[in-house]
Design a protein around this motif. Structure first.
Motif, PDB file in Angstrom:
ATOM      1  N   TYR A  23      -2.230  -2.370  15.435  1.00 48.12           N
ATOM      2  CA  TYR A  23      -2.276  -2.536  16.889  1.00 48.12           C
ATOM      3  C   TYR A  23      -0.887  -2.394  17.504  1.00 48.12           C
ATOM      4  CZ  TYR A  23      -2.758  -4.589  21.436  1.00 48.12           C
ATOM      5  OH  TYR A  23      -2.703  -4.795  22.777  1.00 48.12           O
TER       6      TYR A  23
ATOM      7  N   TRP B 226      -7.843 -12.433   3.803  1.00 49.66           N
ATOM      8  CA  TRP B 226      -8.027 -12.301   5.244  1.00 49.66           C
ATOM      9  C   TRP B 226      -6.700 -12.297   5.982  1.00 49.66           C
ATOM     10  CZ3 TRP B 226     -11.786  -9.934   7.079  1.00 49.66           C
ATOM     11  CH2 TRP B 226     -13.044 -10.019   6.516  1.00 49.66           C
ATOM     12  N   LEU B 227      -5.723 -13.013   5.464  1.00 50.79           N
ATOM     13  CA  LEU B 227      -4.391 -12.956   6.071  1.00 50.79           C
ATOM     14  C   LEU B 227      -3.825 -11.543   5.971  1.00 50.79           C
ATOM     15  CD1 LEU B 227      -2.006 -14.489   7.358  1.00 50.79           C
ATOM     16  CD2 LEU B 227      -1.171 -14.867   5.029  1.00 50.79           C
ATOM     17  N   GLY B 228      -4.037 -10.894   4.838  1.00 52.97           N
ATOM     18  CA  GLY B 228      -3.591  -9.503   4.685  1.00 52.97           C
ATOM     19  C   GLY B 228      -4.326  -8.558   5.610  1.00 52.97           C
TER      20      GLY B 228
ATOM     21  N   PHE C 140      -3.045  -6.235  12.860  1.00 49.18           N
ATOM     22  CA  PHE C 140      -2.034  -6.508  13.884  1.00 49.18           C
ATOM     23  C   PHE C 140      -0.927  -5.462  13.847  1.00 49.18           C
ATOM     24  CE2 PHE C 140       1.789  -8.815  15.388  1.00 49.18           C
ATOM     25  CZ  PHE C 140       1.366  -9.034  16.693  1.00 49.18           C
ATOM     26  N   LEU C 141      -0.518  -5.045  12.660  1.00 44.11           N
ATOM     27  CA  LEU C 141       0.499  -4.003  12.531  1.00 44.11           C
ATOM     28  C   LEU C 141      -0.007  -2.679  13.116  1.00 44.11           C
ATOM     29  CD1 LEU C 141       3.265  -3.112  11.419  1.00 44.11           C
ATOM     30  CD2 LEU C 141       2.082  -2.574   9.290  1.00 44.11           C
TER      31      LEU C 141
ATOM     32  N   ILE D  75      -5.845  -9.286   8.487  1.00 41.15           N
ATOM     33  CA  ILE D  75      -5.427  -9.558   9.867  1.00 41.15           C
ATOM     34  C   ILE D  75      -4.011  -9.036  10.110  1.00 41.15           C
ATOM     35  CG2 ILE D  75      -4.932 -11.403  11.519  1.00 41.15           C
ATOM     36  CD1 ILE D  75      -7.901 -10.927  11.038  1.00 41.15           C
ATOM     37  N   SER D  76      -3.139  -9.173   9.130  1.00 40.57           N
ATOM     38  CA  SER D  76      -1.762  -8.671   9.286  1.00 40.57           C
ATOM     39  C   SER D  76      -1.739  -7.160   9.423  1.00 40.57           C
ATOM     40  CB  SER D  76      -0.909  -9.094   8.091  1.00 40.57           C
ATOM     41  OG  SER D  76      -0.827 -10.484   8.011  1.00 40.57           O
ATOM     42  N   LEU D  77      -2.535  -6.457   8.617  1.00 44.41           N
ATOM     43  CA  LEU D  77      -2.585  -5.001   8.719  1.00 44.41           C
ATOM     44  C   LEU D  77      -3.191  -4.554  10.051  1.00 44.41           C
ATOM     45  CD1 LEU D  77      -3.599  -3.957   5.110  1.00 44.41           C
ATOM     46  CD2 LEU D  77      -1.419  -3.581   6.253  1.00 44.41           C
TER      47      LEU D  77
END
Length: 79
Positions: A20, A9-11, A17-18, A13-15
């Motif tokens: 966005y 989930w961290l991955g 955000f990137l 969410i990071s993707l």
């Protein structure tokens, strides 16, 4: 097993955000390429992008979809 899903989930969410951030960068460059939009309207769009980011980004893509690709194409240097 918890650590796998946490990392997964961290991955995700990071993707997201990137993606966005890339969308915001594209919107801001398109906004300042548009010579038909007045300076005040550009300031309003920037304020909305900072205050209500997801809704205003979606609204910008819907409202200004007619010229985004055209302005991007004309801004690229021709070979």
């Amino acid at each position: 097993m918890d650590s796998f899903w946490t990392i997964f989930w961290l991955g995700v969410i990071s993707l997201a955000f990137l993606a966005y951030l890339l969308l915001l960068f594209e919107i801001s460059t398109d906004l300042f390429r548009d010579h038909r939009t007045s300076g005040w309207m550009k300031a309003v769009w920037v304020c909305f992008l900072l205050l209500v980011p997801f809704v205003s980004a979606l609204a910008y893509v819907i409202v200004k979809n007619d010229g985004i690709a055209e302005r991007s194409r004309t801004a690229q240097p021709r070979e």
